[in-house]
Design an enzyme around this catalytic site. Sequence first.
Site, PDB file in Angstrom:
ATOM      1  N   ARG A 152      -0.273  17.143   6.644  1.00 35.66           N
ATOM      2  CA  ARG A 152      -0.598  16.881   5.205  1.00 35.66           C
ATOM      3  C   ARG A 152       0.381  15.787   4.714  1.00 35.66           C
ATOM      4  O   ARG A 152       1.585  16.086   4.732  1.00 35.66           O
ATOM      5  CB  ARG A 152      -0.260  18.348   4.826  1.00 35.66           C
ATOM      6  CG  ARG A 152      -0.721  18.578   3.391  1.00 35.66           C
ATOM      7  CD  ARG A 152      -0.806  20.163   2.779  1.00 35.66           C
ATOM      8  NE  ARG A 152       0.630  20.673   2.956  1.00 35.66           N
ATOM      9  CZ  ARG A 152       0.754  21.711   3.236  1.00 35.66           C
ATOM     10  NH1 ARG A 152      -0.096  22.452   3.696  1.00 35.66           N
ATOM     11  NH2 ARG A 152       2.119  22.181   3.468  1.00 35.66           N
ATOM     12  N   ASP A 182     -11.366   1.524  -3.982  1.00 34.74           N
ATOM     13  CA  ASP A 182      -9.970   2.034  -4.427  1.00 34.74           C
ATOM     14  C   ASP A 182      -8.953   2.852  -3.507  1.00 34.74           C
ATOM     15  O   ASP A 182      -7.663   2.725  -3.574  1.00 34.74           O
ATOM     16  CB  ASP A 182     -10.256   3.003  -5.594  1.00 34.74           C
ATOM     17  CG  ASP A 182      -8.963   3.001  -6.602  1.00 34.74           C
ATOM     18  OD1 ASP A 182      -8.453   2.241  -7.009  1.00 34.74           O
ATOM     19  OD2 ASP A 182      -9.033   4.214  -7.022  1.00 34.74           O
ATOM     20  N   HIS A 238      -5.905   2.580   1.554  1.00 33.05           N
ATOM     21  CA  HIS A 238      -4.944   3.682   2.018  1.00 33.05           C
ATOM     22  C   HIS A 238      -5.366   4.567   3.122  1.00 33.05           C
ATOM     23  O   HIS A 238      -4.885   4.789   4.214  1.00 33.05           O
ATOM     24  CB  HIS A 238      -4.804   4.848   0.861  1.00 33.05           C
ATOM     25  CG  HIS A 238      -4.593   4.144  -0.464  1.00 33.05           C
ATOM     26  ND1 HIS A 238      -3.532   3.197  -0.696  1.00 33.05           N
ATOM     27  CD2 HIS A 238      -4.868   4.599  -1.904  1.00 33.05           C
ATOM     28  CE1 HIS A 238      -3.315   3.007  -1.992  1.00 33.05           C
ATOM     29  NE2 HIS A 238      -3.977   3.703  -2.754  1.00 33.05           N
ATOM     30  N   ASP A 248       0.869  -1.189   0.076  1.00 34.69           N
ATOM     31  CA  ASP A 248       0.042  -0.062   0.179  1.00 34.69           C
ATOM     32  C   ASP A 248       1.160   1.379   0.195  1.00 34.69           C
ATOM     33  O   ASP A 248       1.724   1.419   1.056  1.00 34.69           O
ATOM     34  CB  ASP A 248      -0.897  -0.123   1.252  1.00 34.69           C
ATOM     35  CG  ASP A 248      -1.920   1.151   1.330  1.00 34.69           C
ATOM     36  OD1 ASP A 248      -1.668   2.138   0.778  1.00 34.69           O
ATOM     37  OD2 ASP A 248      -2.990   0.744   1.820  1.00 34.69           O
ATOM     38  N   HIS A 249       1.197   1.900  -1.027  1.00 36.22           N
ATOM     39  CA  HIS A 249       2.011   2.784  -1.406  1.00 36.22           C
ATOM     40  C   HIS A 249       2.024   4.023  -0.421  1.00 36.22           C
ATOM     41  O   HIS A 249       2.786   4.739   0.086  1.00 36.22           O
ATOM     42  CB  HIS A 249       2.338   3.531  -2.856  1.00 36.22           C
ATOM     43  CG  HIS A 249       1.140   4.347  -3.031  1.00 36.22           C
ATOM     44  ND1 HIS A 249      -0.106   3.993  -3.903  1.00 36.22           N
ATOM     45  CD2 HIS A 249       0.926   5.707  -3.226  1.00 36.22           C
ATOM     46  CE1 HIS A 249      -0.839   4.795  -4.021  1.00 36.22           C
ATOM     47  NE2 HIS A 249      -0.204   6.026  -3.746  1.00 36.22           N
ATOM     48  N   ASP A 305       4.591  24.982  13.083  1.00 33.97           N
ATOM     49  CA  ASP A 305       4.630  24.480  11.734  1.00 33.97           C
ATOM     50  C   ASP A 305       5.834  23.430  11.710  1.00 33.97           C
ATOM     51  O   ASP A 305       6.905  24.305  11.855  1.00 33.97           O
ATOM     52  CB  ASP A 305       4.545  25.308  10.486  1.00 33.97           C
ATOM     53  CG  ASP A 305       4.874  24.924   9.168  1.00 33.97           C
ATOM     54  OD1 ASP A 305       4.690  23.626   9.083  1.00 33.97           O
ATOM     55  OD2 ASP A 305       5.322  25.478   8.427  1.00 33.97           O
ATOM     56  N   LEU A 306       5.814  22.346  11.283  1.00 39.27           N
ATOM     57  CA  LEU A 306       7.113  21.495  11.171  1.00 39.27           C
ATOM     58  C   LEU A 306       7.027  21.085   9.591  1.00 39.27           C
ATOM     59  O   LEU A 306       6.192  20.456   9.001  1.00 39.27           O
ATOM     60  CB  LEU A 306       6.847  20.308  11.840  1.00 39.27           C
ATOM     61  CG  LEU A 306       7.970  19.228  11.314  1.00 39.27           C
ATOM     62  CD1 LEU A 306       9.340  19.634  11.955  1.00 39.27           C
ATOM     63  CD2 LEU A 306       7.650  17.884  12.012  1.00 39.27           C
ATOM     64  N   GLU A 314      -8.697  14.188  -5.134  1.00 47.06           N
ATOM     65  CA  GLU A 314      -8.073  14.299  -6.599  1.00 47.06           C
ATOM     66  C   GLU A 314      -8.977  15.431  -7.458  1.00 47.06           C
ATOM     67  O   GLU A 314     -10.052  15.341  -7.379  1.00 47.06           O
ATOM     68  CB  GLU A 314      -8.058  13.016  -7.153  1.00 47.06           C
ATOM     69  CG  GLU A 314      -6.757  12.352  -6.723  1.00 47.06           C
ATOM     70  CD  GLU A 314      -6.693  10.973  -7.620  1.00 47.06           C
ATOM     71  OE1 GLU A 314      -7.747  10.848  -8.293  1.00 47.06           O
ATOM     72  OE2 GLU A 314      -5.674  10.217  -7.593  1.00 47.06           O
ATOM     73  N   TYR A 338       1.240  20.427  11.184  1.00 46.78           N
ATOM     74  CA  TYR A 338       1.084  21.799  11.783  1.00 46.78           C
ATOM     75  C   TYR A 338      -0.029  21.875  12.969  1.00 46.78           C
ATOM     76  O   TYR A 338      -1.065  21.053  12.845  1.00 46.78           O
ATOM     77  CB  TYR A 338       0.837  23.010  10.831  1.00 46.78           C
ATOM     78  CG  TYR A 338      -0.011  22.980   9.822  1.00 46.78           C
ATOM     79  CD1 TYR A 338      -1.234  23.669  10.112  1.00 46.78           C
ATOM     80  CD2 TYR A 338       0.307  22.370   8.649  1.00 46.78           C
ATOM     81  CE1 TYR A 338      -2.152  23.580   9.035  1.00 46.78           C
ATOM     82  CE2 TYR A 338      -0.838  22.497   7.681  1.00 46.78           C
ATOM     83  CZ  TYR A 338      -2.097  22.977   7.932  1.00 46.78           C
ATOM     84  OH  TYR A 338      -2.999  22.826   7.106  1.00 46.78           O
TER      85      TYR A 338
END
Length: 597
Positions: free
Chosen positions: A468, A337, A342, A279-280, A499-500, A318, A476
């Site tokens: 994200r 899908d 995922h 599972d990418h 924020d990282l 998407e 963050y």
Amino acid sequence: FGSSTLLGRGIGLAGPAPWDHPHSSPPSWRRSTCVMFSLCASPAVDQDEEIVVAGQQKQTPIASVAARIYESFVGNDHGYDHDAADSPQIRAPPEAVKEAPRYEVDMRTPLSIVIFGASGDLAKKKLYPALYQLMHGCPDAPLIPQEANIVGYARSKFQRSEFLEKQCVNVQGKDKDSFLVRCEYFVGGYDCEADFARLHEYLCELEGYGKANRMFFFSVNPEAFAAICKQVKAHACAPQGGFTRLIIEKPFGRDSESFAELDQATSSCFPEDSLYRIDHYLGKEVVLNLVTLRFGNQVFEPLWNRESIASVQITFKEDLGTGGRGGYFDGFGIIRDIMQNHLMQVLTLVAMEAPASLVAEDVRDEKVKVLKQIRPIDPKDCVVGQYDGYQDDADIKKLNEQKGYASRCPTFAAVVLYLDNERWSGVPFIMKAGKALETQQTIVRIQFKKAPPNSLFGDQPQNELVIRIQPNEAIYYKILAKLPGLTQRARDVQQTVLDLDLKKRFELRRTPEAYEKLIHDVIQGESHNFVRRDELEQAWRIFDPLLHELEVTEKRVPERYTFGSRGPLKADALIDRMGFRRYTVTGVPGFAEDDFD
């Protein structure tokens, strides 16, 4: 706090624990943490002592264990640092932590990589570029032998030069010619014994007729898995004791029944430690960071539960349609899908308890526990949609003619899941995925509970931890801060972020692609970031009833939505009903657009 007060009961370091009342008890994760903390702090405790550990309840009272810890602090130097000014420094005994094994690539033994379905899009867009990076392109290359034999296997009849020109067009770099020298093309069927016998002889010739390692990547439809596994087992396993490892690409069936058939076909030929179900998403850098974020930063543990968290939202968007894959996509839909694999993998990493160690099986055991605690999805907690224009795809028109009705395949879905355990009881996990939406991104948003109505700063946005995953990986934390300026008052606050930015913070020259990471893992024999059989069994258990209700019982027609929009309005209504609130102004340029899932 829970650990220190419980220890205090036994050795007089603190007052009574808050759950000393006869009708109260500590939360389960605090009970476990306290006992495990006590054991790690004291090498002097006999390992054969009857105690509470790993869920096995014994009879020795906690005061007895605490007394033994007190003896180890005061009576010897096993747990006491004599250089400390006031308090003892606790040190875990060396045997308390199980180290994950160190994996290494065998750079001496010849390696052959066979890609089934090598003429397809996945090989072209992801696999050949990933192999180039591992052999020549990435900063630490070579990470696998530069003399590896890469053999594309497919039924399409190409000349080698024609195939490489077409399928390696996305390979870019100064060493491309050296890479192409190692690439071959082999034409054969997926269920032909003679072709696999020829393949074996061809590989042996490339390998020098000695010991070799072989990796087979299944970039083909699931219907071909059984035949390929059977032929590889019978005719093409690695010679003279080398390893044979199979990477199996999703989809892993359409439901529990088809997955069981698929699993039987593969597991009857090869043991579990030779099967790598890929599972990418598990190779993406931020997803790899989730375990560290959760358990390497103690600040989050007291907040990571139903007392502080209002909701968790996992969103996949998407901005493209099916893109020439309409015929394939229509057989699966967005739930199969994207969601069942995922997004469910991301959910397990967000929700799981701390594993016993970072060894692959310990981590995957905890993921399975989470999946077992998720209820099957109530169809009332689901909205499905289909973008305008989907029915105009040429492949979909053909399918509609064959079926005699318009496709009901969802290109968008929003569902709500619940975990029945003490940590997450009542917290909605909102999962949303769609094609042809207004942007492209994958985000995990953990929204904390709102402050009381009459709090010091009034009605303000809730804190959020945002992870994200793509694009532009970042983590963050959204907080309130006073607005700067001479005329601003103390109550003039606005939401901003801690924020990282992974690329900036660690000065990364490039972030590895997911397939680079995962192929490298397989060649090392590292299974940590791959999906185990029982994970898939439980994931299908969760989604099967919903899919049956939508497709068989209700035959639900998806809500229509405009290409490039946020999806069906009913999805926003469902999410609002779960108590999720959207805040679009952060005070930080570049983040506002990310804050509107």
